[in-house]
Design a protein around this motif. Sequence first.
Motif, PDB file in Angstrom:
ATOM      1  N   LEU B  54      11.241 -23.879  84.189  1.00  0.00           N
ATOM      2  CA  LEU B  54      11.675 -24.049  82.734  1.00  0.00           C
ATOM      3  C   LEU B  54      11.615 -25.495  82.719  1.00  0.00           C
ATOM      4  O   LEU B  54      11.258 -25.946  81.628  1.00  0.00           O
ATOM      5  CB  LEU B  54      13.262 -23.881  82.786  1.00  0.00           C
ATOM      6  N   LEU B  55      11.856 -26.419  83.663  1.00  0.00           N
ATOM      7  CA  LEU B  55      11.521 -27.892  83.416  1.00  0.00           C
ATOM      8  C   LEU B  55      10.208 -28.288  83.149  1.00  0.00           C
ATOM      9  O   LEU B  55       9.855 -28.851  82.035  1.00  0.00           O
ATOM     10  CB  LEU B  55      12.081 -28.690  84.800  1.00  0.00           C
ATOM     11  N   ASN B  56       9.137 -27.878  83.836  1.00  0.00           N
ATOM     12  CA  ASN B  56       7.883 -27.932  83.476  1.00  0.00           C
ATOM     13  C   ASN B  56       7.256 -27.495  82.043  1.00  0.00           C
ATOM     14  O   ASN B  56       6.531 -27.860  81.612  1.00  0.00           O
ATOM     15  CB  ASN B  56       6.875 -27.340  84.603  1.00  0.00           C
ATOM     16  N   LEU B  57       8.013 -26.430  81.742  1.00  0.00           N
ATOM     17  CA  LEU B  57       7.506 -25.866  80.282  1.00  0.00           C
ATOM     18  C   LEU B  57       7.990 -26.841  79.144  1.00  0.00           C
ATOM     19  O   LEU B  57       7.412 -27.031  78.274  1.00  0.00           O
ATOM     20  CB  LEU B  57       8.203 -24.430  80.121  1.00  0.00           C
ATOM     21  N   MET B  58       9.314 -27.545  79.490  1.00  0.00           N
ATOM     22  CA  MET B  58       9.976 -28.313  78.501  1.00  0.00           C
ATOM     23  C   MET B  58       9.096 -29.643  78.594  1.00  0.00           C
ATOM     24  O   MET B  58       9.093 -30.228  77.345  1.00  0.00           O
ATOM     25  CB  MET B  58      11.416 -28.355  78.775  1.00  0.00           C
ATOM     26  N   ALA B  59       8.657 -29.928  79.636  1.00  0.00           N
ATOM     27  CA  ALA B  59       7.841 -31.169  79.840  1.00  0.00           C
ATOM     28  C   ALA B  59       6.240 -31.211  79.559  1.00  0.00           C
ATOM     29  O   ALA B  59       5.765 -32.171  79.491  1.00  0.00           O
ATOM     30  CB  ALA B  59       8.067 -31.598  81.092  1.00  0.00           C
ATOM     31  N   GLY B  60       5.991 -29.810  79.023  1.00  0.00           N
ATOM     32  CA  GLY B  60       4.461 -29.738  78.843  1.00  0.00           C
ATOM     33  C   GLY B  60       3.560 -29.722  80.113  1.00  0.00           C
ATOM     34  O   GLY B  60       2.290 -30.076  79.822  1.00  0.00           O
ATOM     35  N   ILE B  61       4.200 -29.486  81.252  1.00  0.00           N
ATOM     36  CA  ILE B  61       3.481 -29.694  82.422  1.00  0.00           C
ATOM     37  C   ILE B  61       2.843 -28.035  82.567  1.00  0.00           C
ATOM     38  O   ILE B  61       1.663 -27.896  82.992  1.00  0.00           O
ATOM     39  CB  ILE B  61       4.380 -29.961  83.662  1.00  0.00           C
ATOM     40  N   ASP B  62       3.692 -27.019  81.869  1.00  0.00           N
ATOM     41  CA  ASP B  62       2.958 -25.912  82.122  1.00  0.00           C
ATOM     42  C   ASP B  62       3.127 -25.061  80.609  1.00  0.00           C
ATOM     43  O   ASP B  62       3.761 -25.860  79.823  1.00  0.00           O
ATOM     44  CB  ASP B  62       3.944 -25.102  82.982  1.00  0.00           C
ATOM     45  N   ARG B  63       2.462 -23.995  80.434  1.00  0.00           N
ATOM     46  CA  ARG B  63       2.462 -23.321  79.098  1.00  0.00           C
ATOM     47  C   ARG B  63       3.150 -22.012  79.138  1.00  0.00           C
ATOM     48  O   ARG B  63       2.892 -21.227  80.484  1.00  0.00           O
ATOM     49  CB  ARG B  63       1.107 -23.217  78.490  1.00  0.00           C
ATOM     50  N   PRO B  64       4.114 -21.527  78.413  1.00  0.00           N
ATOM     51  CA  PRO B  64       4.640 -20.439  78.496  1.00  0.00           C
ATOM     52  C   PRO B  64       3.593 -19.164  78.325  1.00  0.00           C
ATOM     53  O   PRO B  64       2.447 -19.350  77.553  1.00  0.00           O
ATOM     54  CB  PRO B  64       5.743 -20.271  77.488  1.00  0.00           C
ATOM     55  N   THR B  65       4.062 -17.868  78.818  1.00  0.00           N
ATOM     56  CA  THR B  65       3.018 -16.845  78.631  1.00  0.00           C
ATOM     57  C   THR B  65       3.294 -16.302  77.179  1.00  0.00           C
ATOM     58  O   THR B  65       2.399 -15.754  76.628  1.00  0.00           O
ATOM     59  CB  THR B  65       3.473 -15.617  79.757  1.00  0.00           C
ATOM     60  N   SER B  66       4.628 -16.375  76.718  1.00  0.00           N
ATOM     61  CA  SER B  66       4.691 -15.979  75.427  1.00  0.00           C
ATOM     62  C   SER B  66       5.849 -16.654  74.832  1.00  0.00           C
ATOM     63  O   SER B  66       6.928 -17.447  75.816  1.00  0.00           O
ATOM     64  CB  SER B  66       5.124 -14.476  75.166  1.00  0.00           C
TER      65      SER B  66
END
Lengths: 384, 231
Positions: B54-66
């Motif tokens: 979740l942290l990576n998603l909020m930081a733009g390190i990772d992208r969500p599947t949906s």
Amino acid sequence: MGLPLQYAVRNLLRDPSRLAQTVAGSGLVVLLVMGAQSLNHGMRETLRASGSPRTVVLLGAGSEESIQRSEIADRAAGIAEASIAGIETVAGRRAVSPEIQYMTPLHAAGRLRRSGFLRGVTPAALLVHPDVALIDGRFHGPGEVIAGRLAWKRLGVRPEDLRPGSTIRFDNTDLTVSGVFAAGGTVMESEIWADLNDLRTLARRETLSCVMIRLQPGADPADAELFTRQRLDLELSAMTESAYYEQLARFYAPVRALTWLTAALIAVGAVFGGLNILYAAFASRIREIGTLQAVGFGAPALVASFIQESLLAAMMGTLFAGFAATALSDRLTLYFTTGAFTLSLTPVGAAAGLAAGLAMGLVGAIPPAIRCLVPPLPQALRAA
Amino acid sequence: MNPTDTPLIRCRDVRKSYRKGETLVTPIESLHLDVPRGEFLALMGPSGSGKSTLLNLMAGIDRPTSGVIEFDGQPIQDLSRGHLAAWRARHVGYIFQLYHLVPVLTAFENVELPLLLDPMPRRERRERVEAALALVGLAHRMHHFPRELSGGEEQRVAIARAIVANPPLLVADEPTGDLDRDAADSVLGLLRALSRDHRRTIVMVTHDPRAAAVADRVLHLEKGRLLEGAR
């Protein structure tokens, strides 16, 4: 703005043995490229300088590819002199030089025998070969020779071993060096010239190798060819000296190509070696690369830094190769059947080496860089 | 609606899944979350609960599947890898558990890294780096390499690197996980001060209740879903 240059510089110094391998590999390739270019250039230029379009060689029909194998009758010189139009005349003497060209082992300075190139000539040779000029001593008489200024290299002795007053031994006969000549950078500079009659006796030959004829400016070499067709009994063939050396240059073309091929094969090997080293170097920093991406550096900035790092190593190798090539320049002499030439670093050779170094730096960095940027960022940040 | 009323981060129906061999792993499932500006949020949960994802998603390190992740009202989930890197440079400062300093660069040079991404006079860059290092109490160690620093000092350099470009969001993944108690207290005090005195929005993942205690709000995750327990 990308990553600072000191990042690339300090990364290079992280693993000195890895750096040494990269520098040595790129340096070897650059040195080979410079060497191959120098060899090709030296051989080509020596052969190009060696032929004059105004000098016609009469040699035995069927021996057009090697004067040394040619045998023609002694009387051919006199008949040619009387029959061919447009022969140059200097101080009342016609420029017609009967010659024997002979490759044989020679002793010089008591050293082991090395193969030397002997040319048996009369004083008329100086009329036919205007590039030849004595730079020390005098023209030879019977029992004497004059040495080309590079003949010492060919015989593997010191320059002073072929100075006037020294001797060389052919079988059991000592010949005294009476002079040293230059020949304008042609193959003749590695030859030893002897008296025609002496060489005829020593080589036990009753025939000549060739007759060299110097034509007047504007004279047509076709006249000499016509002469050989009219006098079929002499079994002669005529070609200009420049055509002869061009033919010789073509003969050596595969050898020259082989040097490039060898350099290319070693370069390919070195590039793959370099790729492996850089793969290992970059792969050990995957987490750090991930961190830089997390900070905000994009792939172009990171690839640029990797290329800087690789180029720096390649340029260090290129620099070492340049120093080595400069140190060796004009010190290495290579021989081929009709002559010798000295390897020297030319501007083209230096540029080719630099280009090879740059290419290695660029080509070597991109695939490992791309591979290190492929893992997803979360995975890269978790890497050990 | 006043722009300052908009949450800095807004997650709607966010799902993240990936294949691990034959298995489909879903570390984040149908997650809704708002993070207001200036909040210090702690994310807790057992290993594998999805908090780092979740942290990576909020930081733009990772992208969500949906799903949708909005930052300051702008969706970021569809940004390309290159655009996301540029976005992170302007909007996020990341603090890692193991500091992740570049070992061949000095403390000063490490902190300077985010500023190299924007055109800026050298003098201004220097002043900002020195100010950031002074804020974390390491002005006297700026020319030291990471190997010459203690763990606590390394983490403070990492915090200086995260704040130097003045990003609206700081994310910290177990920032005290590798530190002794004194160093951890020092780092937590620093994060608390950044939140309280400098109004930074901070999202921190931690296992440590003592660390979570300094946050304004604590959320618990389990199997990719948020549990009740906000305070």
